[in-house]
Enzyme design. Structure first.
Site, short mmCIF file in Angstrom:
data_model
loop_
_atom_site.label_atom_id
_atom_site.label_comp_id
_atom_site.label_asym_id
_atom_site.label_seq_id
_atom_site.Cartn_x
_atom_site.Cartn_y
_atom_site.Cartn_z
N GLU A 204 39.80 50.97 39.38
CA GLU A 204 38.71 51.79 39.93
C GLU A 204 37.53 51.78 38.96
O GLU A 204 37.69 52.01 37.77
CB GLU A 204 39.23 53.23 40.15
CG GLU A 204 38.17 54.29 40.38
CD GLU A 204 37.28 54.06 41.61
OE1 GLU A 204 37.82 53.79 42.70
OE2 GLU A 204 36.06 54.14 41.46
N HIS A 445 57.00 82.97 59.11
CA HIS A 445 57.81 82.75 57.90
C HIS A 445 59.13 82.10 58.30
O HIS A 445 59.74 82.54 59.28
CB HIS A 445 58.08 84.08 57.20
CG HIS A 445 58.99 83.94 56.03
ND1 HIS A 445 58.57 83.44 54.82
CD2 HIS A 445 60.31 84.20 55.89
CE1 HIS A 445 59.60 83.41 53.98
NE2 HIS A 445 60.67 83.87 54.60
P1 NAD Z 1 36.17 54.56 49.70
O1 NAD Z 1 34.72 54.76 49.67
O2 NAD Z 1 37.06 55.66 50.13
O3 NAD Z 1 36.71 54.10 48.27
C1 NAD Z 1 36.21 52.99 47.62
C2 NAD Z 1 36.54 53.11 46.15
O4 NAD Z 1 36.22 51.90 45.52
C3 NAD Z 1 35.74 54.21 45.46
O5 NAD Z 1 36.62 54.97 44.66
C4 NAD Z 1 34.73 53.44 44.63
O6 NAD Z 1 34.33 54.11 43.46
C5 NAD Z 1 35.51 52.19 44.32
N1 NAD Z 1 34.71 51.01 44.00
C6 NAD Z 1 33.52 50.64 44.51
N2 NAD Z 1 33.12 49.47 43.98
C7 NAD Z 1 34.09 49.09 43.11
C8 NAD Z 1 34.28 47.97 42.28
N3 NAD Z 1 33.39 46.98 42.23
N4 NAD Z 1 35.40 47.90 41.52
C9 NAD Z 1 36.34 48.90 41.56
N5 NAD Z 1 36.21 49.99 42.35
C10 NAD Z 1 35.10 50.08 43.12
O7 NAD Z 1 36.38 53.25 50.62
P2 NAD Z 1 37.69 52.63 51.26
O8 NAD Z 1 38.90 53.17 50.62
O9 NAD Z 1 37.44 51.16 51.26
O10 NAD Z 1 37.61 53.17 52.72
C11 NAD Z 1 36.48 52.84 53.56
C12 NAD Z 1 36.20 53.91 54.55
O11 NAD Z 1 37.27 54.04 55.47
C13 NAD Z 1 36.02 55.26 53.89
O12 NAD Z 1 34.72 55.69 54.19
C14 NAD Z 1 37.01 56.16 54.50
O13 NAD Z 1 36.42 57.34 54.94
C15 NAD Z 1 37.55 55.39 55.70
N6 NAD Z 1 39.01 55.61 55.72
C16 NAD Z 1 39.46 56.85 56.00
C17 NAD Z 1 40.81 57.11 55.97
C18 NAD Z 1 41.29 58.48 56.25
O14 NAD Z 1 40.53 59.29 56.75
N7 NAD Z 1 42.56 58.80 55.97
C19 NAD Z 1 41.71 56.10 55.64
C20 NAD Z 1 41.20 54.86 55.33
C21 NAD Z 1 39.85 54.62 55.38
#
Ligand code: NAD
Ligand code: FAD
Length: 466
Positions: A204, A445
């Site tokens: 990350e 409960h």
């Molecule tokens: P995310 O935005 O949740 O997470 C991406 C992560 O990658 C972040 O922590 C960011 O800091 C990191 N990052 C960015 N560039 C990077 C790099 N070059 N090297 C290392 N880390 C880096 O995106 P996601 O997990 O790909 O999900 C995409 C979208 O899909 C999200 O907007 C999410 O809301 C949606 N999604 C939602 C759910 C859910 O609601 N349960 C589940 C899956 C996806």
């Protein structure tokens, strides 16, 4: 030239299909163009639904191997049939996407299988297997969703270096899995493959996981996931993936620069976010210019072009299926002359790991940053009787309320089933409830929801246990 439609919707995901169904219910003449070949968009085909099918199955598999014995359940000879696990996921997807086709028929929505393109005010072309169809329409709704954000220098082949889509259908459990991005997808799909036997390293860029979520929640989550076996490399960037050998070599280095190292992997998942998808949509023919990040701006779903509307992932706000759905419904209502509305202050976010993580409203970090005076009630599942009988004591409920009015401003939960439980707090916030309203509501409960009530009591300092 075809007859005139009231609405033509481009994209059949949660934004588009809910907009179409609501428009049909309101008596509008509506067509929905979807190029994928199945309805349901990212969510049903390669997102929410298949990921939850695998999360459910892998959670049971892990529990059978690690928890059943202590409950007096002897399983013996536990083994994984990955093909079958993937097949039941595909069945869930298939059933649900066909269900939307049925709902389209029921609500008189015309489903056009093809690629939609705006060609000017009031006209859309659909490129179908039978040729080009031109549709005249009073309103156009853009619901084209989002796509995976690529990582420069790391090529996704959907076999060894995969996006979330490839990660939903790996042919075998990788020995070593490197996940790039500790966001929602990384933690959910990383959990799936870890439970099935992969050694998982998560890289990350930032110094924390789950950016945007309450930091106390994220810290607790990271501690629990690390205990489960995920290896976190925070404040770290991936500079490349060498795919030349049998084992992938993932080069990482500190985000600020410095000495690098290499991680071995059989599979790499790239999940660093998603970006709006509006490729080839003909936006220029109606004068719409997406912003720098590719999002189409809106004012109550209206774009800058007359009678062109936008909903879901391709416009601003959280990229969530239920947000897209709410916008689709409200947009159809506005087109029909009603007062469709979305309350962006009460859109829950859930991470479907074990334990689950659920959030709604403002985080404690946000309240501190804006200098808002707030009160906090927190209750650990360790002190909840149902959590103890279920051996699921990790986590807590945290409720934040305005210091003067006691109105609930945010709620942040980590624990078993909190993804279901958070709806109680969403409803409370929708009614602008005070924390005391929740604290004085009788809860059954023994249930996990009693932890919500106790946290609400905690806002005024009269929690019964802990
Ligand atoms: P995310 O935005 O949740 O997470 C991406 C992560 O990658 C972040 O922590 C960011 O800091 C990191 N990052 C960015 N560039 C990077 C790099 N070059 N090297 C290392 N880390 C880096 O995106 P996601 O997990 O790909 O999900 C995409 C979208 O899909 C999200 O907007 C999410 O809301 C949606 N999604 C939602 C759910 C859910 O609601 N349960 C589940 C899956 C996806
Ligand atoms: P999409 O679902 O992306 O749908 C847009 C549709 O438009 C697509 O089917 C596309 O083929 C079509 N399209 C695009 N251009 C054209 C064109 N020119 N002509 C015709 N058709 C076109 N969200 C949650 O709330 N909960 C979750 O648990 C969750 N899990 C997820 C897991 C994963 C792995 C991923 C990737 C996403 C997840 N999401 C989740 C996010 C959720 O899938 C999206 O927020 C949601 O699908 C957005 O809906 P949408 O209608 O805006 O776009």
């Amino acid at each position: 030239m075809s007859e005139t439609y009231d609405v033509v919707i481009i994209g059949g995901g949660p934004g588009g299909y809910n907009c179409a169904i609501r428009a049909g219910q309101l008596g509008l003449k509506v067509a929905c163009i979807e190029m994928r070949g199945t309805l349901g968009g990212t969510c049903l085909n390669v997102g929410c639904i298949p990921s939850k099918a695998l999360l459910h199955a892998s959670e049971l598999y892990e529990a059978a191997g690690t928890e059943f014995e202590a409950l007096g359940i002897q399983t013996g000879g536990l083994s994984l049939d990955l093909d079958k696990m993937l097949a039941q996921k595909d069945e869930a997807v298939d059933g649900l996407t066909k269900g939307i086709e049925f709902l389209f028929k029921k609500n008189k929505v015309e489903y056009i299988v093809g690629t939609g393109r705006i060609t000017g005010p009031g006209t859309v072309e659909a490129e179908t297997a039978d040729g080009t169809q031109t549709l005249n329409t009073k309103n156009i709704v853009i619901a084209t969703g989002s796509e995976v954000t690529p990582l420069p220098g790391v090529e996704i082949d959907e076999k060894r270096v995969v996006s979330s889509t490839g990660a939903l259908s790996l042919e075998k459990v990788p020995g070593k899995l490197v996940v790039i991005g500790a966001g929602v997808i990384g933690l959910e799909l990383g959990s799936v493959w870890r439970r099935l036997g992969a050694e998982v390293a998560v890289v990350e860029y930032l110094d924390r996981i789950l950016p945007g979520m309450d930091s106390e929640l994220a810290k607790t989550a990271q501690r629990i996931f690390a205990k489960q076996g995920m290896d976190f490399h925070l404040s770290t960037k991936v500079t490349g993936v060498d795919t030349s050998g049998e084992t992938l070599k993932v080069s990482i280095e500190p985000a600020e620069g410095g000495e690098g190292q290499t991680l071995d992997a059989d599979t790499v998942i790239v999940c660093i976010g998603r970006r709006p998808y509006t490729k080839g949509l003909g936006l220029e023919t109606v004068g719409i210019e997406p912003d720098q990040r590719g999002f189409i701006s809106n004012d109550h779903f209206r774009t800058s072009a007359e009678n062109v509307w936008v909903v879901g992932d391709c416009t601003h706000g959280p990229m969530l299926a239920h947000k897209a759905e709410d916008e689709g419904v409200a947009c159809a209502e506005r087109i029909a002359g009603k007062a469709g509305h979305v309350n962006y202050g009460v859109i829950p976010g859930v991470v479907y790991t074990a334990p689950e993580i659920a959030s709604v409203g403002q985080t404690e970090d946000e309240l501190k940053a804006e200098g808002r005076k707030y009160k906090k009630g927190k209750f650990p599942f360790q002190a909840n009787s149902r959590a103890r009988t279920n051996h699921a004591t990790d986590g807590f409920v945290k409720i934040l309320a305005d210091a003067e009015t006691d109105e609930i401003l945010g709620a942040h939960l980590i624990g078993a089933n909190v993804g279901e439980m958070i709806s109680e707090l969403c409803l409370a916030m929708e009614f602008q409830a005070a924390s005391e309203d929740v604290a004085r509501t009788c809860h059954p409960h023994p249930t996990l929801t009693e932890a919500i009530r106790q946290a609400a009591m905690g806002v005024e300092g009269w929690t019964m246990q802990s």
